[in-house]
Every structure is written in structure tokens, then in C-alpha cells.
Design a protein around this motif. Structure first.
Motif, PDB file in Angstrom:
ATOM      1  N   TRP A  84       3.638  63.613  37.538  1.00 30.00           N
ATOM      2  CA  TRP A  84       2.663  64.279  36.677  1.00 30.00           C
ATOM      3  C   TRP A  84       3.008  63.930  35.233  1.00 30.00           C
ATOM      4  CZ3 TRP A  84      -1.163  67.304  38.867  1.00 30.00           C
ATOM      5  CH2 TRP A  84      -0.979  67.668  40.206  1.00 30.00           C
ATOM      6  N   VAL A 108       3.859  65.717  28.005  1.00 28.70           N
ATOM      7  CA  VAL A 108       4.569  66.614  28.912  1.00 28.70           C
ATOM      8  C   VAL A 108       4.721  65.876  30.232  1.00 28.70           C
ATOM      9  CG1 VAL A 108       4.503  68.826  30.137  1.00 28.70           C
ATOM     10  CG2 VAL A 108       3.542  68.661  27.816  1.00 28.70           C
ATOM     11  N   ALA A 110       6.086  66.459  34.313  1.00 29.54           N
ATOM     12  CA  ALA A 110       6.422  67.499  35.284  1.00 29.54           C
ATOM     13  C   ALA A 110       6.933  66.853  36.559  1.00 29.54           C
ATOM     14  CB  ALA A 110       5.192  68.362  35.579  1.00 29.54           C
ATOM     15  N   LEU A 114       5.932  70.303  40.655  1.00 27.03           N
ATOM     16  CA  LEU A 114       5.467  71.150  39.548  1.00 27.03           C
ATOM     17  C   LEU A 114       6.347  72.368  39.302  1.00 27.03           C
ATOM     18  CD1 LEU A 114       1.605  70.969  40.128  1.00 27.03           C
ATOM     19  CD2 LEU A 114       2.915  69.874  38.296  1.00 27.03           C
ATOM     20  N   TRP A 117       9.155  71.144  34.095  1.00 27.06           N
ATOM     21  CA  TRP A 117       8.434  70.294  33.166  1.00 27.06           C
ATOM     22  C   TRP A 117       9.182  70.297  31.839  1.00 27.06           C
ATOM     23  CZ3 TRP A 117       6.625  74.580  35.606  1.00 27.06           C
ATOM     24  CH2 TRP A 117       6.589  75.754  34.866  1.00 27.06           C
ATOM     25  N   MET A 150       1.666  73.252  29.456  1.00 25.16           N
ATOM     26  CA  MET A 150       2.803  73.798  30.205  1.00 25.16           C
ATOM     27  C   MET A 150       2.442  75.140  30.838  1.00 25.16           C
ATOM     28  SD  MET A 150       6.117  72.511  28.000  1.00 25.16           S
ATOM     29  CE  MET A 150       5.548  73.001  26.385  1.00 25.16           C
ATOM     30  N   ILE A 153       0.416  74.366  33.911  1.00 24.31           N
ATOM     31  CA  ILE A 153       1.306  73.955  35.002  1.00 24.31           C
ATOM     32  C   ILE A 153       1.988  75.187  35.602  1.00 24.31           C
ATOM     33  CG2 ILE A 153       3.408  72.679  35.595  1.00 24.31           C
ATOM     34  CD1 ILE A 153       2.652  70.739  33.257  1.00 24.31           C
TER      35      ILE A 153
END
Length: 187
Positions: A84, A108, A110, A114, A117, A150, A153
Motif C-alpha cells: 500500500w 504514506v 502501509a 494494514l 503505516w 493514516m 487506514i
């Protein structure tokens, strides 16, 4: 960056980057930035040059209500996504041959599951601010977008919770090219 359109739905745009395609970048006098990366501080000469491909085959999903895109590497042999990468960017604007945007340098990344991150390219981001490439309001905007990404996520908001198979690319035997006039802004 030439790509194949997978979807232009009401809430998102999905495109497929093919490794053999040739992206373009601004030309000009580059200097060494953090980690030796070649940066272009206020020296764009108005032309473009072929850019080295920085990622393998991937699918990029841009959410129309967010200022970031999600890139997932595609493994064509295993036919599955990996990783990601959240690319912070200015809003996408439709043009005569696709979409136009600008990268905000800060990103960012990840883990595949998930569960973790982190920010990426913070050193380049700060350097770009010091060099005058990004002004302070753009930097604050990018930092807000990073926090939003973030949070998306952390709460597994769509499309982090989506079944990405709907965007799985088909095998292609050609590399898309940028169309004539791609570098001309719409009036």
C-alpha cells in the motif's frame, strides 16, 4: 504518466500503470537533494524529458474526495496485489487526454495487512520547503492529507476495506503512450 483506464466511477478513478510505458517529468537543472535524489528546485525550463520508471506494474486508485491516490503493486504471475503506497497530491483535474495533478512529495506507506503505516520522504518534503519548491501553506495541506490518509487506514475506510479484485488489470501486450498534446493545458 501513460496508463490504462480501469474505472472512472462516481467516487474514484482507477488506472493501470504498465511497466513498459514511458512517463515524463519536467526538465531543467537538477540538484542533489536528500539521499542523493535528483530534485528540481525552481529551475523548470518549460520542457519535459523521459522519466525513469519508479515502480513496477501497479494500479492507482484516486478517491475524488481525497487528495491522495493509493498505489498497489500488481504481481501478474500470482494475479494479486501487494503493498500500500499512498501518494499525496493536489486534486486531479480532468483534461483533454486524462487527468492532471501535482505530487506533494510526502507519502504514506502501509504494511500489506494494514496494521502499520508510516510517513515516507519526510526529508525530501522538508528539503523542498527549505528550497522554496513547496510553500508553507502547501506543506500544511500535505501534512493534513497525510493525517487523513493514516486515519482512513486506521479505520479501514473504503477503499482500504474494498475487494480490490474489481480493479485487477488484464494482461496487456502493449505499453500505452502519452497522446499528442498531452503537455498542453486546456483553455
Amino acid at each position: 504518466m501513460p496508463a490504462i483506464m480501469l474505472s472512472d466511477a462516481g467516487d474514484s478513478i482507477a488506472i493501470h500503470h504498465v511497466p513498459r510505458s514511458v512517463p515524463k517529468r519536467r526538465s531543467g537543472s537538477r540538484v542533489r537533494g536528500p539521499r542523493g535524489n535528483r530534485m528540481l528546485p525552481n529551475a523548470w525550463d518549460g520542457s519535459y524529458e523521459d522519466a525513469p520508471a519508479f515502480m513496477g506494474e501497479n494500479v492507482r486508485v484516486h478517491l475524488k474526495d481525497r487528495q491522495y491516490s493509493i498505489l498497489r503493486n500488481w504481481n501478474p504471475v500470482e494475479r494479486q496485489f501487494r503493498g500500500w503506497y499512498i501518494n499525496l497530491e493536489l486534486p486531479w483535474k480532468s483534461s483533454h487526454c486524462g487527468y492532471d495533478s501535482a505530487d506533494l512529495i510526502l507519502d504514506v506507506v502501509a504494511s500489506d495487512d494494514l496494521r502499520s503505516w508510516r510517513l515516507k520522504d519526510e526529508d525530501e518534503f522538508r528539503w523542498a520547503g527549505d528550497a522554496g519548491i513547496l510553500d508553507s501553506s502547501t506543506m500544511r495541506f500535505a501534512e493534513r492529507q497525510a493525517r487523513l490518509a493514516m486515519d482512513d487506514i486506521a479505520h479501514l475506510r473504503w477503499p482500504f476495506s474494498a475487494d480490490w479484485s474489481r480493479w485487477a488489470p488484464r494482461a496487456v501486450s502493449f505499453a500505452p503512450r502519452l497522446p499528442t498534446g498531452w503537455d498542453q493545458l486546456d483553455g
